[in-house]
Write an enzyme that holds these catalytic residues in place. Structure first.
Site, PDB file in Angstrom:
ATOM      1  CG  ASN A  10      25.016 -39.007 -81.642  1.00  0.00           C
ATOM      2  OD1 ASN A  10      24.112 -38.792 -82.439  1.00  0.00           O
ATOM      3  ND2 ASN A  10      25.231 -38.251 -80.575  1.00  0.00           N
ATOM      4  CD1 TRP A  11      26.698 -41.051 -87.962  1.00  0.00           C
ATOM      5  CD2 TRP A  11      25.394 -40.896 -89.773  1.00  0.00           C
ATOM      6  NE1 TRP A  11      27.208 -41.890 -88.913  1.00  0.00           N
ATOM      7  CE2 TRP A  11      26.427 -41.816 -90.037  1.00  0.00           C
ATOM      8  CE3 TRP A  11      24.441 -40.653 -90.763  1.00  0.00           C
ATOM      9  CZ2 TRP A  11      26.550 -42.477 -91.271  1.00  0.00           C
ATOM     10  CZ3 TRP A  11      24.567 -41.314 -91.983  1.00  0.00           C
ATOM     11  CH2 TRP A  11      25.606 -42.218 -92.240  1.00  0.00           C
ATOM     12  CE  LYS A  12      27.345 -35.468 -81.395  1.00  0.00           C
ATOM     13  NZ  LYS A  12      28.223 -34.597 -80.628  1.00  0.00           N
ATOM     14  CG  HIS A  93      23.833 -36.368 -76.792  1.00  0.00           C
ATOM     15  ND1 HIS A  93      24.325 -35.085 -76.836  1.00  0.00           N
ATOM     16  CD2 HIS A  93      24.823 -37.172 -77.243  1.00  0.00           C
ATOM     17  CE1 HIS A  93      25.567 -35.123 -77.305  1.00  0.00           C
ATOM     18  NE2 HIS A  93      25.887 -36.376 -77.564  1.00  0.00           N
ATOM     19  CD  GLU A  95      25.643 -32.505 -79.110  1.00  0.00           C
ATOM     20  OE1 GLU A  95      24.915 -33.082 -79.932  1.00  0.00           O
ATOM     21  OE2 GLU A  95      26.891 -32.573 -79.133  1.00  0.00           O
ATOM     22  CD  GLU A 163      28.389 -38.962 -75.257  1.00  0.00           C
ATOM     23  OE1 GLU A 163      29.042 -39.372 -76.219  1.00  0.00           O
ATOM     24  OE2 GLU A 163      27.358 -38.280 -75.368  1.00  0.00           O
ATOM     25  N   GLY A 169      33.072 -33.061 -79.082  1.00  0.00           N
ATOM     26  CA  GLY A 169      33.330 -32.230 -80.252  1.00  0.00           C
ATOM     27  C   GLY A 169      34.458 -31.233 -80.085  1.00  0.00           C
ATOM     28  CB  SER A 208      37.122 -35.750 -78.386  1.00  0.00           C
ATOM     29  OG  SER A 208      36.506 -34.482 -78.540  1.00  0.00           O
ATOM     30  N   GLY A 229      30.771 -39.449 -81.916  1.00  0.00           N
ATOM     31  CA  GLY A 229      30.050 -38.485 -82.745  1.00  0.00           C
ATOM     32  C   GLY A 229      30.746 -38.276 -84.075  1.00  0.00           C
ATOM     33  N   GLY A 230      31.570 -37.237 -84.149  1.00  0.00           N
ATOM     34  CA  GLY A 230      32.195 -36.837 -85.410  1.00  0.00           C
ATOM     35  C   GLY A 230      32.878 -37.963 -86.157  1.00  0.00           C
TER      36      GLY A 230
HETATM   37  P1  PGA Z   1      32.135 -36.428 -80.495  1.00  0.00           P
HETATM   38  O1  PGA Z   1      30.649 -36.574 -79.950  1.00  0.00           O
HETATM   39  O2  PGA Z   1      32.699 -37.819 -80.676  1.00  0.00           O
HETATM   40  O3  PGA Z   1      32.005 -35.693 -81.783  1.00  0.00           O
HETATM   41  O4  PGA Z   1      32.912 -35.670 -79.453  1.00  0.00           O
HETATM   42  C1  PGA Z   1      30.313 -37.589 -79.034  1.00  0.00           C
HETATM   43  C2  PGA Z   1      28.851 -37.515 -78.690  1.00  0.00           C
HETATM   44  O5  PGA Z   1      28.338 -36.404 -78.527  1.00  0.00           O
HETATM   45  O6  PGA Z   1      28.163 -38.546 -78.597  1.00  0.00           O
END
Ligand code: PGA
Length: 247
Positions: A10-12, A93, A95, A163, A169, A208, A229-230
């Protein structure tokens, strides 16, 4: 039952056309891991160039509107991302649930939109730290499942991502036992809602995930993949997670 692992990125709100070069290494690693499904959700602007650059990789959207078209300035429908080359979308998600105040009903509508457009969906759920500290993690997550699971939920197009909001993050992760407990509770809830199909549905862990902890997290009971994500932004970090999924 043995479920094929799904390692999804997930590149956000990150990435540019230049960053798509990272997908070359990721696609190569995916080709060498035939037992694992690999997918990457990218910003809407990158769906078409990503899908053209690495046709063998599943490219997805990070969100879709529930309607197919209409007066919704700035929004993008599931049909539109499908036409651009997306084969799936993330919905719900945390966010978006937080920043855009998306409700369970909204998320359900977005998942239904993905099905209508003929693409897959990864439906996210997860508790906040306050909810976990209050001992409510399981009830919050199963409540989100009950409220946001779309009609026709089936493993051939839908996966669930657990999640925990406090793990996204932050570099913090739940223990393997905590992940297994929540995944078990999700599967039990799914069994009530969709019967035998619950056994086939893939439950991903997200928050994470790194090359260092992927193997352990992916080895937990009832964990059928990861939403990353990251660490999905570069091949150097994402490829070892794909390899952990294949191990
Ligand atoms: P993260 O994000 O791996 O950077 O913690 C995961 C996500 O939000 O899908």
């Amino acid at each position: 039952m043995a479920r094929r692992k799904l390692i999804a990125g997930n590149w956000k709100m990150n990435g540019s056309v230049a960053a798509l070069a990272e997908l070359d290494g990721i696609a190569a690693a995916a080709a060498h891991a035939p037992g694992v499904d690999v997918a990457i959700a990218v910003p809407a602007t990158l769906i078409a160039p990503a899908a053209q650059r690495v046709p063998a990789l599943a490219i997805g959207a990070e969100d879709v509107h529930m309607a197919a078209s209409g007066a919704h300035t700035g929004c993008i429908s599931a049909e539109m991302v499908a036409a651009a080359g997306a084969t799936f979308t993330i919905v719900g998600h945390s966010e978006r649930r937080a920043d855009q105040q998306e409700s369970d009903a909204d998320v359900k509508g977005k998942a239904a939109a993905a099905r209508r457009a003929g693409i897959g969906a990864i439906l996210c759920v997860g508790e906040t730290l306050a909810e976990r500290d209050a001992g409510d993690a399981e009830s919050v997550v199963t409540g989100q499942i009950a409220g946001s699971l779309p009609d026709g939920a089936a493993a051939d197009w839908l996966s669930i991502a657990y999640e925990p909001v406090w793990a996204i993050g932050t570099g913090r992760t739940p223990t393997v036992a905590d992940v297994a407990a929540i995944h078990g509770a999700i599967r039990a809830k799914l069994a009530v809602l969709i019967g035998d199909e619950a056994v086939r549905m893939r439950l991903l862990y997200g928050g994470s995930v790194t090359p260092d902890n992927a193997r352990e997290l992916l080895g937990a009971d009832d964990v059928d993949g990861a939403l990353v994500g990251g660490a999905s932004l570069t091949a150097a970090k994402f490829v070892p997670i794909i390899e952990a999924g294949a191990a």
